[in-house]
Scaffold this motif. Structure first.
Motif, short mmCIF file in Angstrom:
data_model
loop_
_atom_site.label_atom_id
_atom_site.label_comp_id
_atom_site.label_asym_id
_atom_site.label_seq_id
_atom_site.Cartn_x
_atom_site.Cartn_y
_atom_site.Cartn_z
N MET A 1 104.68 52.47 42.59
CA MET A 1 104.92 53.83 43.03
C MET A 1 104.58 54.85 41.95
SD MET A 1 105.68 55.87 45.44
CE MET A 1 106.38 54.80 46.72
N LEU A 2 104.86 54.51 40.69
CA LEU A 2 104.49 55.40 39.59
C LEU A 2 102.98 55.62 39.58
CD1 LEU A 2 105.16 57.01 37.03
CD2 LEU A 2 104.97 54.87 35.75
N GLY A 3 102.23 54.54 39.79
CA GLY A 3 100.78 54.68 39.85
C GLY A 3 100.32 55.57 40.98
N GLN A 4 100.97 55.46 42.14
CA GLN A 4 100.61 56.29 43.28
C GLN A 4 100.94 57.76 43.02
OE1 GLN A 4 98.96 55.16 45.83
NE2 GLN A 4 99.11 53.01 45.31
N VAL A 5 102.05 58.01 42.34
CA VAL A 5 102.42 59.39 41.99
C VAL A 5 101.39 59.98 41.03
CG1 VAL A 5 104.09 60.77 40.70
CG2 VAL A 5 104.89 59.15 42.43
N LEU A 6 101.04 59.23 39.98
CA LEU A 6 100.10 59.75 38.98
C LEU A 6 98.69 59.92 39.56
CD1 LEU A 6 101.22 57.74 35.82
CD2 LEU A 6 101.80 60.09 36.46
N ALA A 7 98.37 59.14 40.60
CA ALA A 7 97.07 59.26 41.25
C ALA A 7 97.04 60.38 42.27
CB ALA A 7 96.70 57.93 41.91
N GLY A 8 98.18 61.00 42.53
CA GLY A 8 98.23 62.10 43.48
C GLY A 8 98.31 61.69 44.93
N ARG A 9 98.62 60.42 45.19
CA ARG A 9 98.70 59.95 46.57
C ARG A 9 100.08 60.15 47.18
NH1 ARG A 9 95.96 55.55 43.98
NH2 ARG A 9 93.70 55.63 44.39
N ILE A 10 101.10 60.28 46.34
CA ILE A 10 102.46 60.52 46.80
C ILE A 10 102.93 61.83 46.17
CG2 ILE A 10 104.86 59.72 46.74
CD1 ILE A 10 103.13 58.03 48.54
N GLY A 11 103.38 62.76 47.01
CA GLY A 11 103.73 64.08 46.48
C GLY A 11 105.10 64.59 46.85
N THR A 12 105.93 63.75 47.45
CA THR A 12 107.29 64.20 47.78
C THR A 12 108.07 64.46 46.50
OG1 THR A 12 107.25 62.88 49.81
CG2 THR A 12 109.40 63.60 49.02
N SER A 13 108.69 65.62 46.41
CA SER A 13 109.32 66.04 45.16
C SER A 13 110.37 65.06 44.66
CB SER A 13 109.94 67.43 45.31
OG SER A 13 110.90 67.45 46.35
N SER A 14 111.19 64.52 45.56
CA SER A 14 112.25 63.61 45.13
C SER A 14 111.68 62.33 44.54
CB SER A 14 113.20 63.29 46.29
OG SER A 14 112.51 62.66 47.36
N ILE A 15 110.61 61.80 45.13
CA ILE A 15 110.00 60.58 44.59
C ILE A 15 109.33 60.87 43.25
CG2 ILE A 15 108.06 58.98 44.88
CD1 ILE A 15 108.84 58.52 47.68
N VAL A 16 108.60 61.96 43.15
CA VAL A 16 107.94 62.30 41.90
C VAL A 16 108.96 62.44 40.78
CG1 VAL A 16 106.58 64.05 40.69
CG2 VAL A 16 105.98 63.41 43.04
N ALA A 17 110.03 63.21 41.03
CA ALA A 17 111.05 63.42 40.01
C ALA A 17 111.77 62.13 39.68
CB ALA A 17 112.04 64.47 40.49
N ALA A 18 112.12 61.34 40.70
CA ALA A 18 112.92 60.14 40.49
C ALA A 18 112.16 59.05 39.76
CB ALA A 18 113.42 59.61 41.84
N VAL A 19 110.92 58.79 40.16
CA VAL A 19 110.14 57.73 39.53
C VAL A 19 109.83 58.08 38.08
CG1 VAL A 19 107.92 56.55 39.58
CG2 VAL A 19 109.20 56.85 41.68
N CYS A 20 109.46 59.32 37.82
CA CYS A 20 109.18 59.73 36.44
C CYS A 20 110.46 59.71 35.60
CB CYS A 20 108.55 61.12 36.43
SG CYS A 20 106.87 61.17 37.13
N ALA A 21 111.58 60.14 36.17
CA ALA A 21 112.84 60.12 35.43
C ALA A 21 113.28 58.70 35.12
CB ALA A 21 113.92 60.86 36.22
N LEU A 22 113.14 57.78 36.09
CA LEU A 22 113.52 56.40 35.86
C LEU A 22 112.66 55.77 34.77
CD1 LEU A 22 115.14 53.88 36.61
CD2 LEU A 22 113.43 53.40 38.37
N THR A 23 111.37 56.03 34.81
CA THR A 23 110.47 55.49 33.79
C THR A 23 110.85 56.02 32.41
OG1 THR A 23 108.69 55.36 35.43
CG2 THR A 23 108.06 55.28 33.11
N ALA A 24 111.15 57.31 32.33
CA ALA A 24 111.53 57.91 31.06
C ALA A 24 112.87 57.38 30.58
CB ALA A 24 111.58 59.43 31.20
N ALA A 25 113.83 57.23 31.50
CA ALA A 25 115.17 56.75 31.12
C ALA A 25 115.10 55.35 30.54
CB ALA A 25 116.10 56.78 32.34
N ARG A 26 114.26 54.51 31.13
CA ARG A 26 114.14 53.14 30.64
C ARG A 26 113.55 53.09 29.23
NH1 ARG A 26 112.02 50.18 36.24
NH2 ARG A 26 114.10 49.52 36.93
#
Length: 210
Positions: free
Chosen positions: A164-189
């Motif tokens: 999903m992170l790859g899809q967000v960075l590729a611009g294929r997924i643009g829902t705000s909650s997914i973008v914020a959540a996936v990036c935040a989870l990656t950063a938190a880890r």
């Protein structure tokens, strides 16, 4: 060089006039006449909103639950997180998140933490969203919630977080909650303490105090 506190801080410009231009089921459209910092006056139009919660639910294979739903304003079938409005009087944000996870996915979770808070579009709305991270996810018991209207067409899919992170960075997924959540989870880890250092589920939320 002046060093500022790196935090959003409350501020309130004087409101000289205020009126509701239109009322809707979820939002109202309002116009305020405000006195700005240089002393001039300006009109600002914006929508008022209850606020919302969303859930990044993880299974033991590090997959996240996503739901595909039609969104009419943008004419798209969009992949989203389980989410919903804070429109029940007295309902705690975590309780709202638990309710949405049950209603939309028939799931419950043992461990809840605050993943990220954000304001959706500060130039045009006061909407605020809190995203929870849910672990220990399992199927619920009891009667299933009956989906109707737009929710009747929801499709569920478990997707690896890395994919999903790859899809967000590729611009294929643009829902705000997914973008914020996936990036935040990656950063938190990547932070010291990992996700164990995330805020508890009842952490204060200035945007929507409870």
């Amino acid at each position: 060089m002046v060093k500022y506190e790196f935090e959003d801080i409350p501020e309130h410009w004087p409101v000289l006039e205020s009126r509701v231009l239109a009322e809707g089921g979820i939002t109202d459209y309002r116009e305020d006449l405000v006195r700005m910092v240089d002393g001039t006056k300006g009109r600002r139009q914006y929508t008022t909103h209850h606020g919302a919660v969303a859930v990044l639910a993880l299974d033991e294979q590090d997959r996240m639950l996503t739901l595909r739903q039609y969104r009419h304003p943008v004419r798209l079938l969009m992949w989203e997180l389980p989410a919903g409005l804070l429109d029940q009087p007295g309902e705690h944000p975590r309780e709202a998140a638990e309710r949405e996870l049950f209603e939309e996915a028939y799931l419950v979770a043992d461990d809840w933490r605050v993943l990220v808070d954000y304001r959706n579009s500060t130039g045009t709305s006061d909407e605020a969203t809190r995203v929870f991270l849910a672990h220990g996810v399992r199927e619920a018991t009891g009667e299933r919630y009956a989906r109707t209207a737009e929710e009747a067409g929801i499709v569920a899919q478990w997707v690896p977080v890395s994919e999903m992170l790859g899809q967000v960075l590729a611009g294929r997924i643009g829902t705000s909650s997914i973008v914020a959540a996936v990036c935040a989870l990656t950063a938190a880890r990547a932070q010291p303490g990992g996700i164990d250092a995330l805020r508890p589920a009842d952490a204060p939320w200035p945007a929507r105090p409870f």
